[in-house]
Design an enzyme around this catalytic site. Structure first.
Site, PDB file in Angstrom:
ATOM      1  N   GLY A 286      59.389  68.694  34.297  1.00 31.67           N
ATOM      2  CA  GLY A 286      59.376  67.866  35.500  1.00 31.67           C
ATOM      3  C   GLY A 286      60.697  67.974  36.248  1.00 31.67           C
ATOM      4  N   SER A 287      61.123  66.871  36.822  1.00 29.87           N
ATOM      5  CA  SER A 287      62.247  66.914  37.779  1.00 29.87           C
ATOM      6  C   SER A 287      63.588  67.280  37.159  1.00 29.87           C
ATOM      7  CB  SER A 287      62.366  65.566  38.480  1.00 29.87           C
ATOM      8  OG  SER A 287      61.202  65.342  39.237  1.00 29.87           O
ATOM      9  N   THR A 288      63.725  67.182  35.837  1.00 28.91           N
ATOM     10  CA  THR A 288      65.002  67.603  35.245  1.00 28.91           C
ATOM     11  C   THR A 288      65.244  69.097  35.507  1.00 28.91           C
ATOM     12  OG1 THR A 288      63.908  67.994  33.113  1.00 28.91           O
ATOM     13  CG2 THR A 288      65.013  65.878  33.396  1.00 28.91           C
ATOM     14  N   PHE A 289      64.147  69.822  35.813  1.00 27.33           N
ATOM     15  CA  PHE A 289      64.266  71.256  36.058  1.00 27.33           C
ATOM     16  C   PHE A 289      64.852  71.549  37.442  1.00 27.33           C
ATOM     17  CE2 PHE A 289      62.621  75.576  36.776  1.00 27.33           C
ATOM     18  CZ  PHE A 289      63.000  76.171  35.586  1.00 27.33           C
ATOM     19  N   LYS A 290      64.846  70.513  38.304  1.00 23.66           N
ATOM     20  CA  LYS A 290      65.300  70.746  39.685  1.00 23.66           C
ATOM     21  C   LYS A 290      66.757  71.210  39.732  1.00 23.66           C
ATOM     22  CE  LYS A 290      61.977  67.585  41.746  1.00 23.66           C
ATOM     23  NZ  LYS A 290      61.686  66.179  42.067  1.00 23.66           N
TER      24      LYS A 290
END
Lengths: 568, 78
Positions: A286-290
């Site tokens: 999820g957004s931690t990959f951003k």
């Protein structure tokens, strides 16, 4: 007495002695020469014995020198049914002494075809000694080493366990088998009729296994497990995983999955609880990959942290329309704000400017899709789709952490690279093996120090009142991090609307990083957002760790506003 | 002379026998001491587990973990 009679008696005595001596000599000749080889063999069988002296297994210590896995003495009780005189009595007494069911032992003791049956392997030595003192015919005892985990559930998934034969079966016990297991020795000895050794004919000494020192800290590990356990309970989650890394060295200070288990009772625990999910299991980040998407865009000079975009409430990518987690109107945001507020629309906009080929190469550069090389068996490489196989909508998924599967340790290592001025270090659990130099830690530069610093600044914005990770703030310290809320794949197809992974990856203190802490909570109920579910767990772990390792505050001003809460 | 030599051989063999018995006993003692040492190390590790100490301190002594705000760090370089 007449001299003649005396002479006769002397001659008779001489004759008797001569005869006796001759008989003795003949007997000696018969035994020592004629029958010597056969008798020697017989004697050797009766008095000589070649025994294997088992090598003790090396101890596993944490970084402070506290034993986490150690060999303890145990006694194996066995019986020779052919020598058993009263099977019923033995079954009852052994059952009582060793907590066994006599009805299970009894039939084995009656089986006269066998000369060896185990009554109990690796029994408690005191109980076995008490049984031995009763002198039951047919029952015998020998010492064995039993693997023990004195801190019970602490680091149980990392340590794994050794089986009844003292060989590693899972975890580091398996992965470090070549060091931990020693080489057994042999001794050929001669015993007297009382069983005492009177001569050692030949001897090859055993070589004990080597001790291993881990990078884990048992105090921090216990705290991480405690926080993880209470977080999983609070949110009625299916499970949780946490990793604490030292970004300067790549050392894993703590690694845990909840629910855990007591390694001393591994046989009674389902295998699903025994996995070290931080290394062996994958999840959609999820957004931690951003952070990866923005690191790529900043390095390739597609954007700067201050570049502004006017973002619609949603964005169309091929056949998918993607919006932000929180509905909002059309807004103008800087790139830093897009990361702080975890805007899906903004991140995809930047990723489209970057292009799929460049994004794909950056994903690889950060170590996703391949094993980190951590010294733990069964590591998963994660799942990344080759760029050639990306569909039209993939550029709308991958940059925001969907359609890609990573392991928690991969994600923690990627953030550790940002914390370490752009240099990725191989995460590792083993500090050193006794008698050997520490292994060299693999490293490579991922981004420049300047880009790493820019990203650290942007990630600090996440842990602010404007960001999604405000709950991760640690009073007195600067924190950089990112929240993640990823819906899980539905087995029936598509994404689930009920099952999520809530996560937070943080770096603290942001000004001089000491820890990278990743917390991922699987299928929380009631709340799904990483900033609500996982960020407080990060805060509790980070706060404890900073105080435990006596790291002075780098932002003392924030202490004044803080409302105290106990660490425990 | 031969008698003295024979007596010496017998004496030496008895001495070797005694030493072997003693060696066997020492070997057993070594194994037992190692086992005791491992047992004590295991007990020590269990006893010094942080979670256990914290729980005992809270339960028996009524103490609480210190707050981060209550910890003061001194900079000795200043």
């Amino acid at each position: 007495m007449a001299p003649r009679l005396a002479n006769r008696r002397i001659r008779l005595l001489l004759a008797v002695l001569t005869l006796a001596f001759a008989v003795t000599f003949a007997r000696a000749f018969w035994l020592q020469v004629v029958r010597a080889p056969k008798l020697e063999r017989l004697a050797a069988q009766q008095h000589r014995e070649t025994i294997t002296t088992p090598a003790s297994r090396g101890t596993i210590y944490d970084r402070t020198g506290s034993p986490l896995a150690i060999g303890e003495e145990a006694t194996t009780v066995y019986a020779d049914p052919r020598q058993v005189q009263n099977a019923r009595k033995i079954a009852v007494e052994a059952g009582h002494a060793l907590d066994l069911d006599p009805n299970k032992i009894y039939p084995q003791l009656l089986d006269k075809k066998r000369s060896f049956v185990y009554v109990k392997r690796k029994a408690d030595p005191e109980r076995a000694a008490a049984l031995e003192r009763r002198g039951l015919a047919g029952l015998d005892f020998y010492p064995e080493e039993r693997r023990s985990y004195p801190q019970h559930s602490v680091a149980s998934q990392v340590l794994g366990y050794a089986g009844v034969d003292n060989t590693g079966i899972a975890g580091l016990e398996l992965g470090l088998e070549r060091y931990l297991s020693g080489t057994p020795g042999t001794q050929t000895i001669v015993r007297d009729p009382f069983g005492r050794t009177i001569d050692v004919v030949s001897s090859t000494p055993e070589r004990p296994g080597r001790d291993v020192f881990l990078t884990l800290d048992h105090t921090l590990q216990a705290k991480v497990e405690s926080v993880l356990r209470s977080t999983v309970e609070k949110w009625h989650a299916a499970g949780g995983t946490a990793v604490v890394l030292d970004p300067k060295t790549g050392a894993v200070l703590a690694m845990s999955s909840a629910p855990g288990f007591d390694a001393n009772n591994f046989a009674k625990v389902p295998s699903s609880l025994q996995r070290n999910r931080a290394v062996t299991d994958t999840y959609e980040p999820g957004s931690t990959f951003k952070a990866v998407t923005y690191a790529a865009a900043l390095t390739d000079k597609v954007v700067t942290p201050n570049t502004t975009f006017t973002l619609q409430p949603s964005i169309q990518v091929a056949d998918r329309r993607i919006s932000d987690a929180e509905p909002r109107p059309t807004e103008t945001m800087t790139v830093a704000e897009m990361l702080a507020r975890s805007s899906n629309v903004g991140t995809i906009t930047v990723a489209e400017l970057l292009g799929k080929r460049r994004l794909g190469s950056w994903i690889e550069r950060f170590g996703f899709g391949k094993k980190t090389g951590i010294d733990f068996p069964g590591e998963s490489p994660g799942i990344t789709l080759p760029v050639d196989r990306w569909s039209g909508s993939t550029i709308g998924n991958v940059p925001i952490g969907q359609g890609i599967a990573v392991t928690p340790v991969q994600m923690a290592a990627a953030y550790a690279a940002l914390a370490n001025k752009g240099v990725w270090l191989q995460p590792h659990l083993v500090d050193h093996v006794r008698g050997r130099s520490p292994e060299k830690v693999a490293r490579h530069r991922v981004v420049s120090p300047a880009i790493a610093q820019e990203l650290m600044g942007m990630l600090q914005g996440v842990v602010s009142t404007q960001g999604t990770g405000g709950e991760a703030a640690v009073p007195g310290y600067t924190v950089a991090g990112k929240t993640g809320t990823a819906s899980k794949l539905d087995p029936r197809g598509g994404y689930s609307h009920t099952d999520y992974v809530a996560s937070f990856v943080g770096i603290v203190p942001a000004s001089a990083p000491k820890f990278v802490v990743l917390v991922a909570i699987d299928e929380p109920r009631g709340q799904i957002f990483g900033g609500v579910v996982a960020a407080p767990a990060f805060r509790d772990i980070a706060r404890f760790g900073l105080q435990y390792l006596e790291v002075p505050p780098d932002d003392p001003a924030s202490l004044k506003d803080a409302v105290g809460a106990p660490l425990g | 002379m031969i008698g003295v030599l024979l007596a010496g051989v017998v004496f030496m063999n008895v001495a070797v026998l005694r030493l072997n018995i003693r060696l066997d006993q020492v070997g057993r003692d070594r194994v037992r001491l190692r086992a005791d040492n491992a047992q004590l190390a295991s007990q020590l590790s269990s006893a010094q587990a942080a979670a256990r100490i914290q729980a005992l301190a809270q339960k028996k002594l009524g103490v609480q973990p210190a707050l981060a705000q209550e910890t003061t760090y001194l900079n000795l370089n200043k």
